[in-house]
Design an enzyme around this catalytic site. Sequence first.
Site: not given
Length: 348
Positions: A6, A106-107
């Site tokens: 993340d 974002d992961e």
Amino acid sequence: MYLHIDMDYFFAQAEEIRRPMLKGKIIIVCVYSGRTEDSGVVSTVNYPGREIGIHSGMPIAFAKKRAPPADSVFLPVDREYYAELSFSIDAIIRGRCAKAVQASIDEWNVEDEGGEAKARELKEAIKQGVGLMCTIGVAPSPLGAKMAAAKAKPDGLLVLDKDSERKFIEGSLVEKVPGIGPKTAAALNEVGVEKVRDIRKLDPVMLAETFGKKSGAWLHALGSGVYGEGIGEEKEQEEVSRIGTLKEKTRDGYMILAKLSELEKDARDWLMEMKKSYKTMGIIFVTDDLKTHTKSMSFRNPRTWSEDLTKEKEALVNEFLSENPLEVRRVGIRFGNFMDLGGQTTLF
Ligand code: TTP
Ligand code: MG
Ligand code: MG
């Protein structure tokens, strides 16, 4: 082992790296609604801002009251720029891990035998490639990996083995478990359950009655130390990309375009086979300093595998070369934002 990656304060960190003069300031990235000057909410904030209590979802006007004007910068979201970064990070991760699934902007969830060493490699490659920090959790289950990442932020790496994973999850407050929302957490608190280990005290039949069969069974498994496997869901592929290394490093547009055509053929075959049309096309450039750059364009109407893109590719390659002085080592092409008979699938 499972890895959960993340990015740290993603949108705000993205703004920091393109405006180095902002270093040390409180950076508040906002979604302005436009109704009045301060209408809207905070999208995210960097750590100095979190320290004074600013957080995602807070009204901009509240954040303005907390932020000392001389040390704070309010910026509007630039989703295209973050999506470009996200795409570059995705290329970096996929280039190193065969089993990787992007879970949000974002992961990423990864299954990889490399464990801690692979996590270190990815952190370094992402830092080198796009200049951003992330946190990675490594654990025997995807749930453990995700919770480990949340715990180790920012710029962290937390590796759990079977025993430490179980201790860590069982000792966590139920509201910290991904998948347990505020309502479920409140209902569990109500019956005396604060931590995951307390769930064991509850009767599985009661759990099923209160939360439904599926969630009840999931909670019971969680309380019993059974955390599930697999990085997911056979999710539909969101994009197709092909990356390759040039025969030699070059700044020659024709050499780059020739390599791209070769890669493109393969990607187009996939589009044809899968009966997908696309609305975005992107080109990836890895320069001599090993940084990854991307250029992309979107089309109003979906395009099919058979449509010619010579002009568009030339424009993107020329634009890139005019902005970047370094030689190019690797290039790639990507088609995304698919449409098919079932409708549109997109991640952003
Ligand atoms: P997150 O990964 O949840 O948050 P983050 O990356 O900002 O911070 P952390 O270091 O704790 O991971 O979300 C990723 C991005 O999604 C975030 O940078 C901005 C956006 N976002 C919103 O716009 N609104 C929200 O409420 C949240 C949680 C995130
Ligand atoms: Mg994040
Ligand atoms: Mg996230």
